[in-house]
Design a protein around this motif. Structure first.
Motif: not given
Length: 331
Positions: A138, A140, A142, A150, A170, A172, A204-205, A207, A222
């Motif tokens: 992932t 993630q 902000s 979240r 993950t 960040y 961008e996000r 997954i 989103r």
């Protein structure tokens, strides 16, 4: 967040504490108590139940230990998670007869599916994570959503995966290291199967579950996302993740914002690059996962370090200084 010191209008989200409130709470923890009159500029301290009346003197307040305050905040979140997990089980049982019919059909799996609306997006994510058996990747960055939302989503999706022995990695932004709520969340899951790293800038996000399905947002709000099951696309996104992962800093490696010999921190190198590319303060803050006020404070320090007297001169001095040719992560 802009601090409003008037008692009449002092809005806070559940995981936010204003600058004045943080300062006063820290003082109360150091000294053991604080005068009731001193906390009037920050009513959030009482709203968050971070202080309680001194039994020996009504004019004074005593601080609640931060571990106790955090537990009080997390308990209702975990109760909601339990309730939502029960709802998901009931939904899965309701759809089980139809899943059997779908599995026997001749229709191929769609390689790209457009998901519109948060309900459809979250339903697809829940299904993918429920089926994930090996590893979930992932990214993630902000965002503008409230932090407690979240946390609920993260706790709800990650805990069953960890219980099944699924590996989670993950990414960040570096600013996550300075979020008490995010750190408290990560502390719950750090072990051999869960790894967290941070990097200065994320776009961008993303997954990815078991190298078979990936999710990416389509719009900034989103409300629309893509579910990708094409092996070529998923494989490409895994390579993108691994590229960022190899350049990210493990959470246990300490702060990445140390000052270099030239007096400029890693994050200020990143800001300098974006400034030269022509991005405005708001865009830079969004890409680096910080608020605009913090971003402008870094820009001011950068200007001081380079001896700039104006924004236009700052861009010129950045280009002339050669700092963009340096690798702030090299060591």
């Amino acid at each position: 967040m802009t601090t409003n010191r008037t008692k009449a209008t002092h809005p806070h989200a559940i995981t936010e504490l204003c600058e004045e409130g943080g300062r006063l709470y820290a003082n109360a923890l150091r000294t053991g108590r604080i005068a009731r009159a001193d906390v009037e500029p920050a009513p959030c301290l009482m709203e968050f139940a971070l202080l309680h009346p001194d039994p020996d003197d009504a004019n004074w307040l005593r601080p609640i230990p931060p571990s106790v305050a955090l537990a009080r905040r997390l308990n209702p979140i975990e109760r909601e998670i339990t309730e939502r997990r029960q709802s998901s089980i009931e939904l899965a049982e309701a759809f089980e007869p139809f899943m059997a019919l779908s599995a026997g059909g001749a229709e191929p799996t769609h390689s790209i599916t457009v998901l519109e609306g948060l309900d459809r997006i979250n339903a697809a994510l829940d299904l993918a994570t429920a089926q994930c058996q090996t590893e979930m990747l992932t990214v993630q960055p902000s965002g503008r959503r409230r932090p407690e939302n979240r946390l609920i989503e993260g706790l709800e999706r990650d805990r069953p995966l960890i219980e099944r022995g699924v590996r989670i990695r993950t990414l960040y932004q570096h600013t996550a290291r300075y979020s008490p709520e995010r750190l408290a969340y990560m502390d719950r899951f750090i072990d051999g199967k869960v790894e967290y790293r941070t990097i200065d800038e994320l776009v961008e996000r993303l997954i990815i579950c078991d190298e078979t399905v990936a999710f990416i947002p389509v719009r900034d709000d989103r409300q629309v996302a893509l579910e990708l099951r094409h092996p070529g696309l998923v494989g490409y996104l895994i390579k993108v993740f691994e590229f960022m992962w190899s350049r990210a800093v493990p959470l246990t490696a300490g702060t990445p914002y140390e000052t270099a010999p030239d007096g400029i921190t890693d994050i200020q190198h990143s800001i300098a690059k974006l400034l030269v590319e022509g991005h405005v303060d708001e865009a830079i803050a969004r890409r680096l996962g910080m608020n605009v006020r913090t971003c402008r404070a870094h820009i001011a320090k950068l200007a001081t370090a380079l001896g700039s007297g104006s924004r236009a001169q700052l861009g010129y001095l950045i280009a002339q200084s050669g700092i963009l040719q340096q690798d702030p992560g090299a060591g």
